[in-house]
Design an enzyme around this catalytic site. Structure first.
Site, mmCIF file in Angstrom:
data_model
loop_
_atom_site.group_PDB
_atom_site.id
_atom_site.type_symbol
_atom_site.label_atom_id
_atom_site.label_comp_id
_atom_site.label_asym_id
_atom_site.label_seq_id
_atom_site.Cartn_x
_atom_site.Cartn_y
_atom_site.Cartn_z
ATOM 1 N N SER A 234 16.860 44.604 59.591
ATOM 2 C CA SER A 234 17.862 45.633 59.251
ATOM 3 C C SER A 234 17.272 47.024 59.465
ATOM 4 O O SER A 234 17.957 47.932 59.931
ATOM 5 C CB SER A 234 18.287 45.496 57.792
ATOM 6 N N ARG B 128 10.284 35.342 59.680
ATOM 7 C CA ARG B 128 10.438 35.499 61.137
ATOM 8 C C ARG B 128 9.118 35.355 61.867
ATOM 9 O O ARG B 128 9.034 34.787 62.937
ATOM 10 C CB ARG B 128 11.023 36.892 61.460
ATOM 11 N N HIS C 208 20.127 37.254 59.751
ATOM 12 C CA HIS C 208 20.638 36.870 58.423
ATOM 13 C C HIS C 208 21.707 35.778 58.571
ATOM 14 O O HIS C 208 21.697 34.779 57.853
ATOM 15 C CB HIS C 208 21.298 38.074 57.715
ATOM 16 N N LYS D 153 16.883 52.755 46.185
ATOM 17 C CA LYS D 153 17.049 53.038 47.611
ATOM 18 C C LYS D 153 18.417 53.661 47.844
ATOM 19 O O LYS D 153 19.357 53.408 47.102
ATOM 20 C CB LYS D 153 17.029 51.722 48.389
HETATM 21 O O1 PNS Z 1 16.177 41.996 52.078
HETATM 22 P P1 PNS Z 1 15.012 42.395 51.235
HETATM 23 O O2 PNS Z 1 15.065 43.892 50.950
HETATM 24 O O3 PNS Z 1 13.700 41.958 51.803
HETATM 25 O O4 PNS Z 1 15.189 41.624 49.814
HETATM 26 C C1 PNS Z 1 14.275 41.823 48.771
HETATM 27 C C2 PNS Z 1 14.831 41.230 47.457
HETATM 28 C C3 PNS Z 1 16.199 41.764 47.158
HETATM 29 C C4 PNS Z 1 14.920 39.726 47.605
HETATM 30 C C5 PNS Z 1 13.817 41.564 46.337
HETATM 31 O O5 PNS Z 1 13.531 42.920 46.365
HETATM 32 C C6 PNS Z 1 14.351 41.200 44.942
HETATM 33 O O6 PNS Z 1 14.459 40.044 44.618
HETATM 34 N N1 PNS Z 1 14.703 42.218 44.131
HETATM 35 C C7 PNS Z 1 15.255 42.058 42.819
HETATM 36 C C8 PNS Z 1 14.278 42.526 41.728
HETATM 37 C C9 PNS Z 1 13.228 41.475 41.477
HETATM 38 O O7 PNS Z 1 13.497 40.382 41.040
HETATM 39 N N2 PNS Z 1 11.975 41.837 41.778
HETATM 40 C C10 PNS Z 1 10.833 40.957 41.678
HETATM 41 C C11 PNS Z 1 10.569 40.329 43.035
HETATM 42 S S1 PNS Z 1 9.031 39.494 43.034
#
Ligand code: PNS
Length: 188
Positions: A130, A92, A19, A43
């Site tokens: 993570s 990645r 990150h 979560k």
């Molecule tokens: O680090 P992560 O868990 O891979 O991040 C995922 C994240 C936070 C980028 C994604 O879950 C997100 O944007 N969540 C917010 C809700 C949302 O907009 N959902 C639609 C995504 S297509």
């Protein structure tokens, strides 16, 4: 030219060296980079939102164009509210691509003006996530080199019993193999 502000959204539970690598790369190409930590009520994270905010603020204090914030709800709406025109995400390996592509296209459907930009972290972090860091740390395993030192320290504090048990087992194994080796040498 217009100033390009980007949002780097994620869970960051906990922040990893991957990150941080991506934040540093992003800070070099965008005028402003907002790291948005998702306040996810579904979560149950290992680190509270306040802890993740604090860790990321400490880790990025040297980057003057980086800001750490929390958000909830739709990411595209949050991006709009902070005037971000780009979303930064890390890829990645090929395995990340399918999920990231789906998410980028869904976000584009929700907000066509927001562009997703993918960047690759350094290859030495290509296997670091993570989730795996949490898994290793929960068993008291070493996470040195995978996460910044402040995060390593926080993991040790949070999972002290697991680390204590793991260290004791390691010592016991070392003692027992030392004793066996002595016995073997006496026989020779
Ligand atoms: O680090 P992560 O868990 O891979 O991040 C995922 C994240 C936070 C980028 C994604 O879950 C997100 O944007 N969540 C917010 C809700 C949302 O907009 N959902 C639609 C995504 S297509």
């Amino acid at each position: 030219m217009r100033k390009v502000s980007a949002l780097y959204p994620g869970s960051f539970d906990p922040p990893t060296n991957g990150h941080l690598d991506l934040i540093e790369r992003g800070a070099k190409i965008f005028e402003e980079l907002v790291v948005g930590i998702l306040r996810n009520t579904e979560k149950s994270p290992m680190f509270s939102l306040a802890e993740r905010l604090e860790m990321l603020k400490t880790l990025t204090a040297h980057l003057k164009n980086v800001r750490i914030e929390a958000f909830h709800g739709l990411m595209v709406e949050y991006a709009k509210s902070i005037d971000a025109t780009c979303v930064l995400r890390g890829i990645r390996a090929v395995s990340d691509y399918e999920y990231e592509l789906q998410m980028a296209l869904m976000n584009r459907k929700l907000e066509p003006t927001l562009e997703t930009v993918f960047m690759m972290p350094a290859d030495k972090y290509s296997y670091v996530s993570s989730r795996l860091v949490r898994e290793v740390a929960q068993i008291g395993g070493p996470v040195k080199g995978l996460v910044p030192e402040v995060v390593e320290q926080k993991l040790r504090e949070k999972l002290e019993p697991a680390y204590k048990f793991h260290d004791e087992m390691q010592e016991a194994t070392a003692r027992s193999s030392g004793a066996k080796e002595k016995k073997r040498k006496r026989k020779v």
